[in-house]
Scaffold this active site. Structure first.
Site: not given
Ligand code: GDP
Ligand code: MG
Length: 418
Positions: A13-14, A17, A39, A41, A141, A302, A409
């Site tokens: 969740d970094e 995506g 996943a 993303h 297998k 959460p 963002g």
């Molecule tokens: P992934 O599983 O690594 O692709 O990440 P996730 O989508 O599960 O979680 C990342 C969350 O952070 C998502 O809700 C994105 O829309 C949000 N997000 C990603 N980059 C940013 C950012 O730079 N700023 C903010 N505020 N939200 C972001």
């Molecule tokens: Mg994720």
């Protein structure tokens, strides 16, 4: 030609995506190489907001071939739903699905759920999608391959072989287990549900090699992060597949791949979902979690919230053999008064943490200057408040790898390139 692998430096969740969606504008193939429907993303672009589970995040570029690699486990009904969902937003998916990938079936999801129930407070915190049982069967297998959807007689025979072995085990272990479907019924259901994408099943090595021969850019996308790798992560709180960059080639049908770029996506703070220990957990989590929107994309759970853990992230960056870092969600730190970075641990085994005993480790923090300006509109590094620049530069120094992308963002354009 370049091969770019996008992986997670932390626990998932970094923001992988959104990084893949951004880079896919320049790519000819977007490839998922492990994991499956667990996943989540998130992609936010001019077509809308999407939570992708099995489709690669480059799917929004119509010139980019979407590939589901042999290292994946594929949930067939969910894949059909996902294709329909993006189609509704006007996306026509041009895709290839590996004939060597493994099916993740409703019976796997049921097994996953029953096992988590059996474990009670020792449960793994699974997404209940059946990922671990599907990979487990593959290793035993007994897995059902995606390619067999094109050979119905083989499909029925292999399902029968698998059920003869699987059902007695499930009946013995779970008193509430009930399952009436026959192998023929399951095969018929599979043929029906896979209709929207069955023609896309192929040996994905062939189209990928063709693109390589034409010097095209291939974009590989991992699920989760280094801390969850089956071999190198915090076992047993890991996922059931290899999420490290060096698996990208193997899981994609290009086992000889030597990627030119490995982008480790790291979040500007730490968070974790599922079971495990977050050493840098904040004392007050709720307000910051709401602000940062830290809830699991697949489950809505959460996430645990913490300060940036430079020790764990550096370990992640090394495991990922990263050539660069994309630092995401820096905007979420705006206004956080007590800003700090964990630069070391104190306690037993702190030099070489052994999981899961690391619960006793205490973080050593370095205080950072905070900022209060809204940075979501910044597009150049110099436009960031000096304190935010210093924060990014300190992370870069601690990681020993350049931070080339900084996101401020969730939108595709909310990106600073360095
Ligand atoms: P992934 O599983 O690594 O692709 O990440 P996730 O989508 O599960 O979680 C990342 C969350 O952070 C998502 O809700 C994105 O829309 C949000 N997000 C990603 N980059 C940013 C950012 O730079 N700023 C903010 N505020 N939200 C972001
Ligand atoms: Mg994720």
């Amino acid at each position: 030609m370049s091969s770019i692998v996008v992986v997670g430096a932390n626990w998932g969740d970094e923001g992988k995506g959104r990084i893949v969606d951004f880079l896919a504008e320049q790519a000819s193939a977007s490839i998922r190489f492990q994991g499956g429907n667990n996943a989540g993303h998130t992609v936010v672009n001019d077509l809308g907001t999407f939570k992708l589970h099995q489709l690669p995040s480059g799917v929004f570029n119509p010139d980019c071939l979407a590939v589901l690699g042999p290292g994946m486990v594929i949930s067939p009904a969910s894949l059909s739903e996902e294709i329909a969902e993006v189609a509704e937003a006007g996306v026509k998916v041009n895709m290839c699905i590996s004939d060597r990938a493994t099916l993740c079936l409703p019976l796997h999801a049921l097994e996953d759920t029953l096992e988590e129930q059996r474990l009670g407070d020792k449960a793994y915190g699974s997404t209940h999608q059946g990922i671990a049982p599907a990979y487990g069967d593959r290793v035993m297998k007994k897995g059902i391959l995606v390619g067999w959807l094109k050979q119905p007689e083989v499909l029925v025979e292999r399902i029968k072989f698998w059920m003869d072995w699987k059902l007695p085990q499930l009946r013995a272990l779970y008193p509430t287990f009930e399952f009436e479907q026959t192998a023929e019924e399951m095969a018929n259901w599979l043929l029906e549900v896979s209709a929207p994408w069955r023609d896309a099943i192929c040996n994905v090595t062939l189209p990928l090699k063709e693109l390589q021969a034409k010097d095209q850019t291939l974009l590989f996308e991992a699920q989760l992060g280094a801390g969850r790798d089956l071999v190198y992560g915090e076992y047993p709180w890991t996922t059931s597949s290899n999420v490290v960059s060096m698996y990208a080639g193997i899981g994609s049908g290009l086992p000889a791949l030597r990627p030119e770029r490995v982008i480790a996506v790291a979040k500007a703070f730490s968070s974790s979902v599922g079971t495990g220990t977050l050493i840098t957990a904040m004392e007050e989590q709720d307000a910051f979690r709401e602000l940062a929107g830290e809830f699991g994309a697949t489950t809505g759970r959460p996430r645990d919230m913490g300060y940036f853990d430079a020790v764990a992230t550096k370990n992640g960056v090394e495991l990922q053999a990263a050539t660069e870092i994309a630092l995401t969600k820096v905007d979420c730190l705006t206004g956080l008064k007590d800003l700090k970075i964990c630069v070391g641990y104190e306690g037993e085994h702190s030099e070489n943490p052994i999981w899961p005993q690391t619960a006793a480790l205490a973080p050593i923090y370095e205080k950072m200057e905070s900022w209060s300006e809204d940075i979501t509109g910044c597009r150049k590094f110099e436009e960031l408040p000096v304190a935010a620049q210093k924060y990014v530069l300190r992370i870069e120094e601690l990681m020993g790898v350049p931070v080339k992308m900084v996101s401020v963002g969730p939108g595709r354009e909310q990106m600073i390139m360095r």
